[in-house]
Design a protein around this motif. Structure first.
Motif, PDB file in Angstrom:
ATOM      1  N   LYS A 227      22.472  36.390  42.110  1.00  0.00           N
ATOM      2  CA  LYS A 227      21.704  37.528  42.021  1.00  0.00           C
ATOM      3  C   LYS A 227      21.991  38.499  43.059  1.00  0.00           C
ATOM      4  O   LYS A 227      21.922  38.115  44.038  1.00  0.00           O
ATOM      5  CB  LYS A 227      20.118  37.098  42.210  1.00  0.00           C
ATOM      6  N   SER A 230      19.259  45.049  45.247  1.00  0.00           N
ATOM      7  CA  SER A 230      19.709  46.461  45.646  1.00  0.00           C
ATOM      8  C   SER A 230      18.257  47.015  45.863  1.00  0.00           C
ATOM      9  O   SER A 230      17.259  47.296  45.151  1.00  0.00           O
ATOM     10  CB  SER A 230      20.315  47.173  44.510  1.00  0.00           C
ATOM     11  N   ASN A 245      25.479  48.361  39.326  1.00  0.00           N
ATOM     12  CA  ASN A 245      25.184  47.401  38.106  1.00  0.00           C
ATOM     13  C   ASN A 245      26.096  46.981  37.594  1.00  0.00           C
ATOM     14  O   ASN A 245      26.587  45.822  37.003  1.00  0.00           O
ATOM     15  CB  ASN A 245      23.963  47.819  37.540  1.00  0.00           C
ATOM     16  N   LYS A 249      27.969  43.291  37.261  1.00  0.00           N
ATOM     17  CA  LYS A 249      28.449  42.521  35.831  1.00  0.00           C
ATOM     18  C   LYS A 249      29.740  42.267  35.629  1.00  0.00           C
ATOM     19  O   LYS A 249      30.238  40.917  35.289  1.00  0.00           O
ATOM     20  CB  LYS A 249      27.716  43.571  35.044  1.00  0.00           C
ATOM     21  N   HIS A 256      20.480  41.198  38.428  1.00  0.00           N
ATOM     22  CA  HIS A 256      20.333  42.308  39.281  1.00  0.00           C
ATOM     23  C   HIS A 256      18.980  42.698  39.736  1.00  0.00           C
ATOM     24  O   HIS A 256      18.160  42.896  38.489  1.00  0.00           O
ATOM     25  CB  HIS A 256      21.105  43.536  38.825  1.00  0.00           C
TER      26      HIS A 256
END
Length: 490
Positions: A227, A230, A245, A249, A256
């Protein structure tokens, strides 16, 4: 018992029993919260309240503050010790040795059968203080083999410990990554300490970002679920988080979590003292919504303390300080086993209710019906089961003709203080409800109902203890239905 520590006998009496013949339906096999997550991954996250939104309705976590040292400085962080009055990362009331931490975990597990996860999230960096971290996990693992372990890290020391994480069977790791552009990162991190030297500016940012990406890639290559947290800092990285992001990914991150900057000058952080503001709930939602198609989003984070105990959204750490712990706690595994059986029955029932609500909503509501955000007062279990005056936060759901979906959590001050309503709390509550015109509650007093109505917010208390999705779907179909007003939404 206090907080959300629920007696098992009460749970067992209140939950429905599955149909005769066992759980053979797809709703039993695939709980409401699984979505498109593969079965093998779901088995690893279904009891983890941070990695599964559904799990946080049923399971508790705890953090032990065994890692006080840190190898970077963040402009949004000020680690505080002996502090019981602030609820944010980097804060703890006690620093523990691994032996003290293991004793505390056993004491919590003996009283809270919902406990499923032990995390180490500081108050410094779990992997900079790696000896304390891994010794804690070793001691606890000998006594509680069913407990999941996870660590949170800034990522600077991560590549050096990937193999050790795997050896300790730690397959849930959180990395805080606020930027992938060194220019932006340099405005967040004034310095890092790496290989015996302090680095600053762009050089520090480049080292940190390279190490974060390397650690992320190596963890996901080993099948570890990662995980990424941010911190959303308006005017600095808000527009940049789409790129973050996409980058995480591409490297296999599972979730996220975009969370708001906490920027109270009283906390003594650099951003707080410089007047950098935190984002509004609407700004956080807008950024989260812009990340669709990237890594899966976590929307239920509470930005927990380094010594948090209990369900997400509550903190029972004050009940488990060292002076209150038994010398040799003993954990009976039977209540933990029974609790998980009860939760599985509840999940199956919840899944059927959600499926029925979605089908009924599709029949009743017109496709052109407007989307709405609604707020819910809940103590867990996926139900409307909290008095408005007791709510410290609101769960927000989006609803339209396509269904009811969890959208996020908004913190607010508790309206009731010592059994009486406090009108001074209402402005903060109304600010938390910005953009929402309907609140579902188990119960609400006359005065706060009137205050909400004056602000254009309707309080609905006609669905107490119902599943959230069922109640919201029924309300929406009644208000915006146009095709089949008699459609049943259970």
């Amino acid at each position: 018992m206090s907080g959300n520590v629920i007696p098992l006998s009460s749970i067992a009496r209140s939950l429905p029993v599955p149909p005769a013949g066992g759980c053979s339906s797809s709703s039993c096999r695939t709980p409401a919260g699984q979505g498109d997550v593969p079965d093998a991954v779901w088995d690893r996250i279904k009891d983890h309240p941070c990695f599964s939104e559904e799990a946080h309705h049923y399971f508790a976590r705890m953090h032990v503050a065994v890692a006080p040292a840190c190898n970077i400085q963040c402009n949004y962080c000020n680690r505080k010790y002996d502090c019981a009055n602030e609820s944010r990362p980097g804060v703890t009331s006690e620093r523990l040795t691994p032996e003290q931490a293991a004793r505390k975990v056993l004491a919590v597990a003996a009283r809270i059968p919902q406990l499923s996860v032990l995390g180490i999230a500081g108050p410094g960096d779990a992997l900079f203080d790696w000896r304390r971290t891994f010794e804690t996990f070793r001691l606890v693992g000998e006594k509680l083999p069913d407990l999941k372990f996870c660590v949170s890290t800034n990522g600077l020391a991560l590549p050096d410990h990937v193999d050790e994480l795997a050896r300790h069977n730690i397959d849930h790791v959180t990395i805080t990554i606020n930027a992938i552009d060194p220019e932006i990162a340099a405005g967040i991190y004034p310095w890092i300490y790496f290989k015996g030297k302090r680095h600053t500016g762009i050089e520090a940012a480049r080292i940190l970002l390279d190490r974060q990406m390397e650690g992320l890639e190596r963890l996901t290559a080993k099948g570890v679920l990662v995980k990424v947290n941010s911190v959303l800092i308006p005017g600095l990285n808000d527009a940049h988080l789409v790129a973050v992001n996409q980058a995480i990914k591409a490297r296999g991150a599972f979730l996220h979590n975009v969370m708001p900057l906490i920027s109270d000058p009283a906390h003594g952080t650099r951003f707080g003292l410089d007047g950098v503001r935190g984002p509004t709930p609407a700004e956080v939602k807008a950024v989260q919504d812009s990340l669709g198609g990237g890594a899966h989003l976590m929307r239920h984070c509470r930005q927990c303390r380094a010594d948090a105990v209990g369900m997400l959204g509550e903190d029972l750490s004050a009940e488990f300080t060292l002076d209150k712990l038994p010398e040799a706690p003993v954990v009976d595994p039977e209540p933990r086993r029974v609790y998980r059986e009860v939760v599985e029955r509840e999940r199956a029932d919840h899944a059927r209710a959600v499926a029925s609500a979605s089908a009924g909503l599709a029949r009743a509501a017109t496709p052109q019906a407007p989307a709405r955000l609604v707020a819910v007062c809940t103590k867990g279990g996926g139900r409307i089961n909290q008095h408005f005056g007791h709510a410290r936060e609101f769960h927000v759901y989006a609803v339209d003709a396509g269904g009811v979906r969890f959208s996020g959590v908004r913190k607010a001050g508790t309206y009731c203080q010592g059994g009486e309503g406090d009108d001074e709390k209402m402005p903060a509550i109304l600010a938390a409800l910005d953009g929402i015109d309907t609140v579902f509650v188990a119960k609400i007093g006359r005065c706060p109902r009137q205050d909400l109505a004056q602000a254009g917010i309707e309080a609905i208390d006609s669905h107490p203890f119902e599943y959230i999705e069922s109640a919201v779907a029924a309300w929406y179909a009644e208000r915006f239905g146009g095709r089949d007003q008699s459609a049943s939404i259970a």
